[in-house]
Scaffold this motif. Sequence first.
Motif, PDB file in Angstrom:
ATOM      1  N   HIS A  35       0.809  -1.211   0.000  1.00 48.10           N
ATOM      2  CA  HIS A  35       0.000   0.000   0.000  1.00 48.10           C
ATOM      3  C   HIS A  35       0.846   1.267   0.000  1.00 48.10           C
ATOM      4  O   HIS A  35       0.574   2.209  -0.755  1.00 48.10           O
ATOM      5  N   ALA A  36       1.858   1.315   0.865  1.00 47.31           N
ATOM      6  CA  ALA A  36       2.638   2.545   1.009  1.00 47.31           C
ATOM      7  C   ALA A  36       3.323   2.923  -0.292  1.00 47.31           C
ATOM      8  O   ALA A  36       3.363   4.099  -0.667  1.00 47.31           O
ATOM      9  N   ALA A  37       3.862   1.947  -0.995  1.00 47.98           N
ATOM     10  CA  ALA A  37       4.610   2.231  -2.225  1.00 47.98           C
ATOM     11  C   ALA A  37       3.714   2.348  -3.446  1.00 47.98           C
ATOM     12  O   ALA A  37       4.024   3.105  -4.374  1.00 47.98           O
ATOM     13  N   ALA A  38       2.598   1.624  -3.473  1.00 46.30           N
ATOM     14  CA  ALA A  38       1.835   1.480  -4.715  1.00 46.30           C
ATOM     15  C   ALA A  38       0.546   2.279  -4.776  1.00 46.30           C
ATOM     16  O   ALA A  38      -0.005   2.454  -5.871  1.00 46.30           O
ATOM     17  N   LEU A  39       0.028   2.780  -3.647  1.00 44.59           N
ATOM     18  CA  LEU A  39      -1.303   3.376  -3.650  1.00 44.59           C
ATOM     19  C   LEU A  39      -1.370   4.639  -4.521  1.00 44.59           C
ATOM     20  O   LEU A  39      -2.215   4.743  -5.419  1.00 44.59           O
ATOM     21  N   VAL A  40      -0.498   5.604  -4.272  1.00 47.76           N
ATOM     22  CA  VAL A  40      -0.552   6.855  -5.041  1.00 47.76           C
ATOM     23  C   VAL A  40      -0.258   6.622  -6.527  1.00 47.76           C
ATOM     24  O   VAL A  40      -0.989   7.132  -7.388  1.00 47.76           O
ATOM     25  N   PRO A  41       0.788   5.837  -6.892  1.00 48.40           N
ATOM     26  CA  PRO A  41       0.985   5.547  -8.319  1.00 48.40           C
ATOM     27  C   PRO A  41      -0.215   4.863  -8.966  1.00 48.40           C
ATOM     28  O   PRO A  41      -0.543   5.134 -10.134  1.00 48.40           O
ATOM     29  N   ALA A  42      -0.892   3.980  -8.223  1.00 49.00           N
ATOM     30  CA  ALA A  42      -2.070   3.312  -8.773  1.00 49.00           C
ATOM     31  C   ALA A  42      -3.188   4.309  -9.052  1.00 49.00           C
ATOM     32  O   ALA A  42      -3.885   4.216 -10.076  1.00 49.00           O
ATOM     33  N   ILE A  43      -3.375   5.263  -8.165  1.00 47.31           N
ATOM     34  CA  ILE A  43      -4.398   6.295  -8.368  1.00 47.31           C
ATOM     35  C   ILE A  43      -4.066   7.129  -9.596  1.00 47.31           C
ATOM     36  O   ILE A  43      -4.931   7.408 -10.440  1.00 47.31           O
ATOM     37  N   GLU A  44      -2.804   7.535  -9.712  1.00 49.98           N
ATOM     38  CA  GLU A  44      -2.388   8.347 -10.859  1.00 49.98           C
ATOM     39  C   GLU A  44      -2.567   7.585 -12.168  1.00 49.98           C
ATOM     40  O   GLU A  44      -3.044   8.138 -13.171  1.00 49.98           O
ATOM     41  N   ASP A  45      -2.186   6.305 -12.181  1.00 46.80           N
ATOM     42  CA  ASP A  45      -2.345   5.492 -13.395  1.00 46.80           C
ATOM     43  C   ASP A  45      -3.815   5.290 -13.738  1.00 46.80           C
ATOM     44  O   ASP A  45      -4.197   5.273 -14.914  1.00 46.80           O
ATOM     45  N   LEU A  46      -4.634   5.122 -12.715  1.00 41.29           N
ATOM     46  CA  LEU A  46      -6.069   4.919 -12.943  1.00 41.29           C
ATOM     47  C   LEU A  46      -6.690   6.135 -13.627  1.00 41.29           C
ATOM     48  O   LEU A  46      -7.466   6.004 -14.581  1.00 41.29           O
ATOM     49  N   LEU A  47      -6.350   7.319 -13.147  1.00 39.92           N
ATOM     50  CA  LEU A  47      -6.862   8.540 -13.762  1.00 39.92           C
ATOM     51  C   LEU A  47      -6.340   8.690 -15.192  1.00 39.92           C
ATOM     52  O   LEU A  47      -7.088   9.032 -16.115  1.00 39.92           O
ATOM     53  N   ARG A  48      -5.040   8.423 -15.375  1.00 39.45           N
ATOM     54  CA  ARG A  48      -4.435   8.585 -16.698  1.00 39.45           C
ATOM     55  C   ARG A  48      -5.048   7.611 -17.711  1.00 39.45           C
ATOM     56  O   ARG A  48      -5.450   8.017 -18.814  1.00 39.45           O
ATOM     57  N   LEU A  49      -5.128   6.345 -17.354  1.00 40.98           N
ATOM     58  CA  LEU A  49      -5.663   5.349 -18.275  1.00 40.98           C
ATOM     59  C   LEU A  49      -7.158   5.531 -18.504  1.00 40.98           C
ATOM     60  O   LEU A  49      -7.690   5.157 -19.552  1.00 40.98           O
ATOM     61  N   GLY A  50      -7.838   6.103 -17.522  1.00 43.96           N
ATOM     62  CA  GLY A  50      -9.268   6.368 -17.681  1.00 43.96           C
ATOM     63  C   GLY A  50      -9.552   7.671 -18.405  1.00 43.96           C
ATOM     64  O   GLY A  50     -10.725   8.010 -18.640  1.00 43.96           O
ATOM     65  N   GLY A  51      -8.482   8.401 -18.730  1.00 43.65           N
ATOM     66  CA  GLY A  51      -8.671   9.658 -19.443  1.00 43.65           C
ATOM     67  C   GLY A  51      -9.379  10.709 -18.623  1.00 43.65           C
ATOM     68  O   GLY A  51     -10.114  11.552 -19.163  1.00 43.65           O
ATOM     69  N   ARG A  52      -9.145  10.711 -17.319  1.00 42.68           N
ATOM     70  CA  ARG A  52      -9.813  11.654 -16.421  1.00 42.68           C
ATOM     71  C   ARG A  52      -8.787  12.527 -15.699  1.00 42.68           C
ATOM     72  O   ARG A  52      -7.626  12.164 -15.530  1.00 42.68           O
ATOM     73  N   ARG A  53      -9.257  13.695 -15.251  1.00 41.81           N
ATOM     74  CA  ARG A  53      -8.455  14.598 -14.437  1.00 41.81           C
ATOM     75  C   ARG A  53      -9.145  14.764 -13.083  1.00 41.81           C
ATOM     76  O   ARG A  53     -10.303  14.389 -12.907  1.00 41.81           O
ATOM     77  N   TRP A  54      -8.424  15.338 -12.131  1.00 43.75           N
ATOM     78  CA  TRP A  54      -9.013  15.537 -10.811  1.00 43.75           C
ATOM     79  C   TRP A  54     -10.258  16.416 -10.898  1.00 43.75           C
ATOM     80  O   TRP A  54     -11.195  16.253 -10.115  1.00 43.75           O
ATOM     81  N   GLN A  55     -10.270  17.328 -11.861  1.00 42.87           N
ATOM     82  CA  GLN A  55     -11.429  18.209 -12.017  1.00 42.87           C
ATOM     83  C   GLN A  55     -12.681  17.445 -12.426  1.00 42.87           C
ATOM     84  O   GLN A  55     -13.796  17.959 -12.300  1.00 42.87           O
ATOM     85  N   ASP A  56     -12.509  16.229 -12.925  1.00 44.67           N
ATOM     86  CA  ASP A  56     -13.657  15.419 -13.337  1.00 44.67           C
ATOM     87  C   ASP A  56     -14.306  14.688 -12.166  1.00 44.67           C
ATOM     88  O   ASP A  56     -15.368  14.081 -12.327  1.00 44.67           O
ATOM     89  N   LEU A  57     -13.664  14.708 -11.007  1.00 48.68           N
ATOM     90  CA  LEU A  57     -14.141  13.925  -9.874  1.00 48.68           C
ATOM     91  C   LEU A  57     -14.990  14.762  -8.924  1.00 48.68           C
ATOM     92  O   LEU A  57     -14.726  15.945  -8.699  1.00 48.68           O
ATOM     93  N   GLY A  58     -15.999  14.100  -8.356  1.00 45.30           N
ATOM     94  CA  GLY A  58     -16.827  14.752  -7.364  1.00 45.30           C
ATOM     95  C   GLY A  58     -16.398  14.437  -5.944  1.00 45.30           C
ATOM     96  O   GLY A  58     -16.716  15.179  -5.014  1.00 45.30           O
ATOM     97  N   GLY A  59     -15.693  13.316  -5.763  1.00 44.06           N
ATOM     98  CA  GLY A  59     -15.313  12.963  -4.406  1.00 44.06           C
ATOM     99  C   GLY A  59     -14.558  11.649  -4.315  1.00 44.06           C
ATOM    100  O   GLY A  59     -14.186  11.048  -5.333  1.00 44.06           O
ATOM    101  N   ILE A  60     -14.359  11.235  -3.086  1.00 47.63           N
ATOM    102  CA  ILE A  60     -13.634  10.008  -2.765  1.00 47.63           C
ATOM    103  C   ILE A  60     -14.474   9.193  -1.790  1.00 47.63           C
ATOM    104  O   ILE A  60     -15.069   9.753  -0.865  1.00 47.63           O
ATOM    105  N   VAL A  61     -14.539   7.893  -1.992  1.00 46.97           N
ATOM    106  CA  VAL A  61     -15.168   7.002  -1.013  1.00 46.97           C
ATOM    107  C   VAL A  61     -14.090   6.058  -0.508  1.00 46.97           C
ATOM    108  O   VAL A  61     -13.366   5.432  -1.290  1.00 46.97           O
TER     109      VAL A  61
END
Length: 241
Positions: free
Chosen positions: A35-61
Motif C-alpha cells: 500500500h505505502a509504495a503502490a497506492l498513489v501511483p495506482a491512483i495516478e495510473d487509474l486517472l491517466r488510463l481512464g482519461g480523467r483529471r481531478w477536475q472530473d471527480l466529485g469525491g472520494i469514497v
Amino acid sequence: MKLHLAIDTATSLGSVALGDEKTLVGEFVIGDRRHAAALVPAIEDLLRLGGRRWQDLGGIVLADGPGSFTGLRIGFATVQGLVREHPALDVHRAPSLLATAWSVLGCCNGPVAAVYDALRGEVFAAVYEFGKGQITTLLAPRLTTPEELAESGLRPCLAAGDGAVVHAALMRQWTGRAPLGPPVGAPRASALLALLGVPEATTPVADPASAEPDYGRAAEAQVRWEHQHGQPLPNPPSRSS
C-alpha cells in the motif's frame, strides 16, 4: 453523479477504483502489503488510463475499518493529502467488511458474513443481509473469534474474506459451505462505488483532515505503552468523522 475515486486498504490486498454507482471506469488491485509504495501511483495510473483529471471527480469514497492498522492508516493519510490538494472533493466512508460482503452478493441467497484475519486467533467480522435497495446489518463490524461467530445464532449463507479461509473448517460448519477467499472474497474498491447508490451504506466525512479509521482494536505500540505505564494512553487514535 460525478465520478468518484474509491480506495480500500483495510487488508493486505488493496484496491483503487474509478467510476460512479452504476459505471466502473477502471480498477486496480494492489499487491500484498504494498500500500505505502503502490497506492498513489495506482491512483495516478487509474486517472491517466481512464482519461480523467481531478477536475472530473466529485469525491472520494474510502474503506473504513476494522482491519489492518497500517493499511487503514495509509489509506486515510493518502486521502487527507489528496483533499488538501483538491479541497472541492467530498469524502465518504464505509466499512471495508461491507464492501467484501457486497462483492460476493451474487454467490448465495441469504445473509453474508465478511471475515478478516486479525491474527492471534481472532477475526474482524460483520454479517449483512441485502434486500431491495437496502442493507440490514445483522452483526456490526467487530473484533471477535470464529467460535463466537459460530455461536452467534446467525446463519449466513456464505463467509468471505481471508479470515474465513484461515478458519475454513469452522466457517464451513457455520455456513454449510466452503468459505470464499481472495481474490474473489476480498474487499474491492469497486464495491464502495456501488454502495454510494445504497441509502445509508456510506457516511459523509465532515472533516477529512481530522478523520481516523475504526481500527477495531488498539495498536501494538499503544498496548505496550499502556502495559508499561499502567494507564490508558492519552488521546489515542479514535474514529472521527
